[in-house]
Enzyme design. Structure first.
Site, PDB file in Angstrom:
ATOM      1  N   GLY A  92       0.822  -1.203   0.000  1.00 50.64           N
ATOM      2  CA  GLY A  92       0.000   0.000   0.000  1.00 50.64           C
ATOM      3  C   GLY A  92       0.853   1.247   0.000  1.00 50.64           C
ATOM      4  O   GLY A  92       2.045   1.212   0.302  1.00 50.64           O
ATOM      5  N   GLU A  93       0.202   2.360  -0.383  1.00 51.18           N
ATOM      6  CA  GLU A  93       0.902   3.636  -0.422  1.00 51.18           C
ATOM      7  C   GLU A  93      -0.109   4.746  -0.189  1.00 51.18           C
ATOM      8  O   GLU A  93      -1.206   4.732  -0.749  1.00 51.18           O
ATOM      9  CB  GLU A  93       1.595   3.817  -1.766  1.00 51.18           C
ATOM     10  CG  GLU A  93       2.492   5.043  -1.854  1.00 51.18           C
ATOM     11  CD  GLU A  93       3.282   5.096  -3.155  1.00 51.18           C
ATOM     12  OE1 GLU A  93       4.172   5.958  -3.255  1.00 51.18           O
ATOM     13  OE2 GLU A  93       2.993   4.285  -4.056  1.00 51.18           O
ATOM     14  N   GLY A 136      -0.637   9.028   1.917  1.00 52.50           N
ATOM     15  CA  GLY A 136      -0.014  10.293   2.246  1.00 52.50           C
ATOM     16  C   GLY A 136       1.105  10.152   3.262  1.00 52.50           C
ATOM     17  O   GLY A 136       2.066  10.915   3.253  1.00 52.50           O
ATOM     18  N   GLY A 165       3.113   7.458   3.617  1.00 54.75           N
ATOM     19  CA  GLY A 165       4.249   6.782   2.997  1.00 54.75           C
ATOM     20  C   GLY A 165       3.839   5.428   2.469  1.00 54.75           C
ATOM     21  O   GLY A 165       2.678   5.204   2.148  1.00 54.75           O
ATOM     22  N   ASP A 202     -10.486  10.690   9.767  1.00 51.87           N
ATOM     23  CA  ASP A 202      -9.931  10.174   8.516  1.00 51.87           C
ATOM     24  C   ASP A 202     -10.579   8.847   8.136  1.00 51.87           C
ATOM     25  O   ASP A 202      -9.905   7.934   7.652  1.00 51.87           O
ATOM     26  CB  ASP A 202      -8.419  10.004   8.648  1.00 51.87           C
ATOM     27  CG  ASP A 202      -7.709   9.996   7.288  1.00 51.87           C
ATOM     28  OD1 ASP A 202      -8.309  10.487   6.297  1.00 51.87           O
ATOM     29  OD2 ASP A 202      -6.568   9.509   7.209  1.00 51.87           O
TER      30      ASP A 202
END
Length: 368
Positions: free
Chosen positions: A80-81, A83, A85, A199
């Site tokens: 995964g990637e 905000g 990192g 979030d």
């Protein structure tokens, strides 16, 4: 040491933490904060040396240990990637499978979010919150180590499916919605003071092998208003498409801001569409905007349903879920339901999905 449900902690333990960063190690900062928190609440966290009881705090790893666990952060192990990192799967010497999140060194708020996440997940423990195993600080490197959730995030199961990938069944979607709501209920109703997640989105909803939910990424979390305060004023952060309109416009954050974000996730579960999809034509890119005409007309409710479900659902169950979604997405924050009401309604729907319908209908339109 007391469990978190019996513990309250100070607002400045988490908020604006960047003002308190010192040359001390992250580990010392976390233990000092936890120790002070427990003392303030009669938890007996002190051991006479100024450090908290470390058994309840995430472990500190060396960079060498995490490099070995992830095969030197091999590209093939990246799962995964975002905000913050990149996230890598790995295996510790103990044999435990883990997910290692590496801070993006160019991130503006990365260090503060790192501190907040370690603190939050050291204090908050619930079956629907991800388990923080540990962390690493080495020079400028910042890494977080979590339990590895084998099915990844919810977004991996809703859209852009592989040709051989089965879409989620309606009963599984309800299970995910209920698990997510229960995680929020813990943050809003058990934590003292309440915690605003800030979030909530499909990529932060992780799933185990049985599709049980674990909420992740608490770097943006804020302590909610207490006493006579109605909101928390803060710089607007989050993900476009999920932010409540009043928060996006004014920076005034409340528990109802999370309810709106939850409504967006519900809408994703029902439609199989992304909250924001710039590959669609203008007007259809924002999921909430696109859905408004359908949400306002009960006769068009079923036009919202993900075609991949192929009719394998109870129409009544879907209609009730859409009613809940519509309530969560009310423009006026005060008109949105409390999370406990949402949990009760979804619990009923999830239960009905696994047995024959009951003659007593759920009271889905009587949220307080």
């Amino acid at each position: 040491m007391s469990c978190f449900s019996c513990v309250s902690f100070k607002r400045d333990d988490v908020m604006e933490y960047d003002e308190e960063i010192t040359p001390r190690s992250i580990e010392d900062q976390v233990y000092a904060k936890l120790n002070a928190t427990m003392k303030d609440n009669g938890g007996g966290g002190g051991n006479g040396s100024g450090g908290g009881e470390k058994s309840n705090v995430a472990r500190s790893f060396t960079l060498k240990e995490l490099a070995a666990a992830t095969q030197n952060f091999k590209d093939a192990n990246m799962i995964g990637e975002g905000g913050f990192g990149c996230v890598y799967k790995g295996r510790l010497d103990s044999g435990m499978a883990v997910a290692v999140k590496q801070l993006n060194l160019d991130g503006l708020q990365g260090h503060q979010e790192f501190i907040v996440e370690v603190l939050m997940l050291s204090l908050l423990h619930h079956q629907n919150l991800v388990n923080l195993i540990g962390y690493c600080t080495h020079a400028q490197q910042r890494l977080l180590v979590y339990e590895l959730l084998p099915r990844g995030s919810l977004e991996n199961h809703l859209y852009d499916l592989e040709p051989d990938q089965e879409p989620l069944s309606w009963s599984t979607r309800l299970k995910v919605a209920l698990g997510t709501a229960r995680g929020l209920e813990y943050l809003h109703c058990t934590a003292n003071p309440p915690v605003i997640y800030r979030d909530l989105k499909s990529s932060n909803i992780l799933l185990d092998s049985e599709f049980n939910v674990k909420l992740s990424d608490f770097g943006l979390a804020k302590l909610g208003p207490v006493g006579d305060n109605t909101h928390v004023s803060t710089r607007v952060m989050g993900t476009y498409g999920y932010c409540a309109p009043e928060y996006a416009m004014s920076g005034k954050l409340t528990l109802k801001s999370d309810i709106y974000s939850f409504g967006v996730v519900l809408l994703e579960l029902i439609t199989g569409r992304k909250a924001m999809d710039f590959n669609k034509k203008p007007g259809d890119q924002n999921l909430v905007v696109w859905s408004r005409p359908f949400l306002k007309d009960r006769k068009r409710f079923m036009e919202l349903v993900d075609p991949l479900l192929e009719g394998q659902y109870s129409a009544k169950s879907v209609q009730h879920a859409i009613v809940i979604t519509s309530m969560c997405l009310q423009e006026q924050a005060s008109n949105r339901p409390a999370i406990t009401d949402v949990v009760n309604a979804l619990d009923y729907l999830a239960e009905q999905a696994h047995r024959s319908p009951s003659p007593r209908p759920p009271s889905l339109t009587q949220f307080q």
